[in-house]
Design a protein around this motif. Structure first.
Motif, PDB file in Angstrom:
ATOM      1  N   GLN A   1       2.447   1.791  -3.426  1.00 19.38           N
ATOM      2  CA  GLN A   1       1.451   2.315  -4.370  1.00 19.38           C
ATOM      3  C   GLN A   1       1.240   3.801  -4.141  1.00 19.38           C
ATOM      4  O   GLN A   1       1.205   4.592  -5.079  1.00 19.38           O
ATOM      5  CB  GLN A   1       0.091   1.611  -4.176  1.00 19.38           C
ATOM      6  CG  GLN A   1       0.067   0.140  -4.544  1.00 19.38           C
ATOM      7  CD  GLN A   1       0.029  -0.071  -6.049  1.00 19.38           C
ATOM      8  OE1 GLN A   1       0.134   0.890  -6.820  1.00 19.38           O
ATOM      9  NE2 GLN A   1      -0.108  -1.314  -6.492  1.00 19.38           N
TER      10      GLN A   1
ATOM     11  N   GLN B   1       2.138   6.718  -6.821  1.00 18.12           N
ATOM     12  CA  GLN B   1       1.095   7.624  -7.331  1.00 18.12           C
ATOM     13  C   GLN B   1       1.447   9.086  -7.019  1.00 18.12           C
ATOM     14  O   GLN B   1       1.331   9.961  -7.880  1.00 18.12           O
ATOM     15  CB  GLN B   1      -0.250   7.258  -6.701  1.00 18.12           C
ATOM     16  CG  GLN B   1      -1.409   7.904  -7.427  1.00 18.12           C
ATOM     17  CD  GLN B   1      -2.735   7.601  -6.729  1.00 18.12           C
ATOM     18  OE1 GLN B   1      -2.869   6.561  -6.068  1.00 18.12           O
ATOM     19  NE2 GLN B   1      -3.690   8.495  -6.876  1.00 18.12           N
TER      20      GLN B   1
ATOM     21  N   GLU C   1       0.836  -1.207   0.000  1.00 22.00           N
ATOM     22  CA  GLU C   1       0.000   0.000   0.000  1.00 22.00           C
ATOM     23  C   GLU C   1       0.876   1.265   0.000  1.00 22.00           C
ATOM     24  O   GLU C   1       0.591   2.229  -0.718  1.00 22.00           O
ATOM     25  CB  GLU C   1      -0.930   0.045   1.227  1.00 22.00           C
ATOM     26  CG  GLU C   1      -1.905  -1.114   1.342  1.00 22.00           C
ATOM     27  CD  GLU C   1      -1.236  -2.434   1.755  1.00 22.00           C
ATOM     28  OE1 GLU C   1      -0.305  -2.384   2.593  1.00 22.00           O
ATOM     29  OE2 GLU C   1      -1.622  -3.497   1.234  1.00 22.00           O
TER      30      GLU C   1
END
Ligand code: PMP
Length: 365
Positions: free
Chosen positions: A353, A357, A350
């Motif tokens: 990611q 991003q 997580e």
């Protein structure tokens, strides 16, 4: 810095260690929540539940000084590494093992050969002892051992190889270390800093305990701060010939390793899942981040550690700020003399990611 007439000149040559701000401060300042710290190469999974339980169990015993020699831990660690206990020195972090080596071996004017950029504490400890750090530029983000060997003089005492290297994550191979050991004179000790040992995947990564077994002038340093996720307790260790360990013992402060660190480290060693889990998540995260960097067209140094050194091709301080606003804390490259790079610690899926991003947004913006 204000100079004091009674201070040693050497302390003014030290570059202050610049730790990041506390996460809570970052959240307050930027008005964000759930910020993630991917800046200090910690294990995002946290410590072994067995280590946490051991800490809780021993919390009531803090009136007593810790076991001075880490008696039980040393026994367990020796068994786990397959070496005699006399080859081990436990420290308040591997930082302290390095500090002991500096105090035991460095006099005014001695020289310490290191890579550049590398972990700053080699330089700091050299200065503390009035010794001279000799920083040799990396080649292709890797220690250039032949250039480092060319800097060895009669005054060289320590030859430091950070393996894997912080901040680049690169390694030197067994054959490269073999060759360096063959050509170094006997008045030089090689420090092999293996803080990220457990993360290295390359088949060419040296098994450095073999050098100690061969009786070489080698001090291997490892830590419980990284894959064992006990950075907050401060515990690390050195592995070397007994005569080298005895020299370090001469300068080690009494009770240097606190008792919670000792019980937690023992529990963590006894939990085989701790290392395996850390390796698995790191390997997976590494590949996810490589793919993200490839997508963004960014070049990075393939890593053997739990962090990646990536070229953002713009001022990394601005990238850092942009990431911070999105709740992700990384390290800027300016401190390493590489102002367009950032160093990001590999996180949970997580966190990776979220970082990827955020980075994509910052680079577009
Ligand atoms: N060596 C290297 C290469 C490191 O990156 C670190 C931690 N940042 C250390 C040593 C110090 O580790 P410890 O927490 O065991 O003092």
């Amino acid at each position: 810095m204000q100079r004091l007439p009674y201070a040693r000149e050497a302390i003014y040559r030290i570059r202050p260690y610049r730790p990041g701000k506390p996460l809570e401060e970052v959240e307050r300042e930027y008005g964000i929540r759930d910020a993630v710290k991917m800046a200090s190469n910690e294990n995002p999974l946290g410590p072994s539940p067995a280590a946490v339980a051991a800490i809780q169990e021993h919390a009531g015993k803090m009136a007593l000084y810790p076991e001075d020699t880490c008696f039980y831990l040393k026994r367990d660690l020796a068994a786990s590494l397959g070496v005699p206990e006399e080859w081990l020195l436990l420290g308040n972090g591997s930082d302290e093992v390095l500090h002991c080596a500096a105090l035991a071996f460095l006099s005014e004017g001695d020289e310490v050969v290191t890579g550049d950029p590398t972990f700053v504490m080699y330089e700091t400890n050299a200065h503390l002892c009035g010794a001279v750090p000799v920083a040799v530029p990396l080649k292709d983000h890797k220690h250039d051992l032949s250039a480092m060997l060319a800097e060895v003089t009669d005054r060289t005492k320590l030859f430091v190889i950070c393996n894997p290297n912080n901040p680049t994550g690169s390694i030197v191979s067994r054959s490269e270390v073999d060759e360096a050991l063959r050509s170094l004179p006997s008045h030089v000790m090689v420090v092999l800093d293996e803080a990220y040992y457990e993360y290295a995947e390359s088949p060419h990564y040296p098994q450095s305990i073999d050098y100690v077994r061969e009786g070489r002038n080698v001090l291997v340093m490892r830590t419980f701060s990284k894959i064992h996720a006990l950075a907050g307790l401060r515990i690390g260790y050195g592995i070397a010939r007994p005569d080298i360990i005895q020299a370090l013992q001469q300068v080690r402060p009494p009770f240097n390793v606190n008792s919670l660190a000792q019980v937690a480290a023992r529990a963590s060693l006894a939990d085989p899942e701790q290392v395996r889990r850390g390796q698995a998540v790191n390997g997976e995260g590494k590949r996810l981040l490589y793919a993200a960097f490839d997508r963004m067209g960014l070049s990075y140094v393939p890593t053997e550690a739990n962090f990646i050194f990536v070229d953002t091709r713009r001022d990394s301080k601005q990238v850092f700020e942009g990431l911070l606003r999105r709740g992700v804390v990384v390290r800027t490259g300016d401190v390493f003399g590489t102002p367009t790079y950032i160093r990001v610690t590999i996180g949970t899926p997580e966190q990776n990611q979220r970082f990827a991003q955020a980075l994509e947004e910052v680079l577009k913006g």
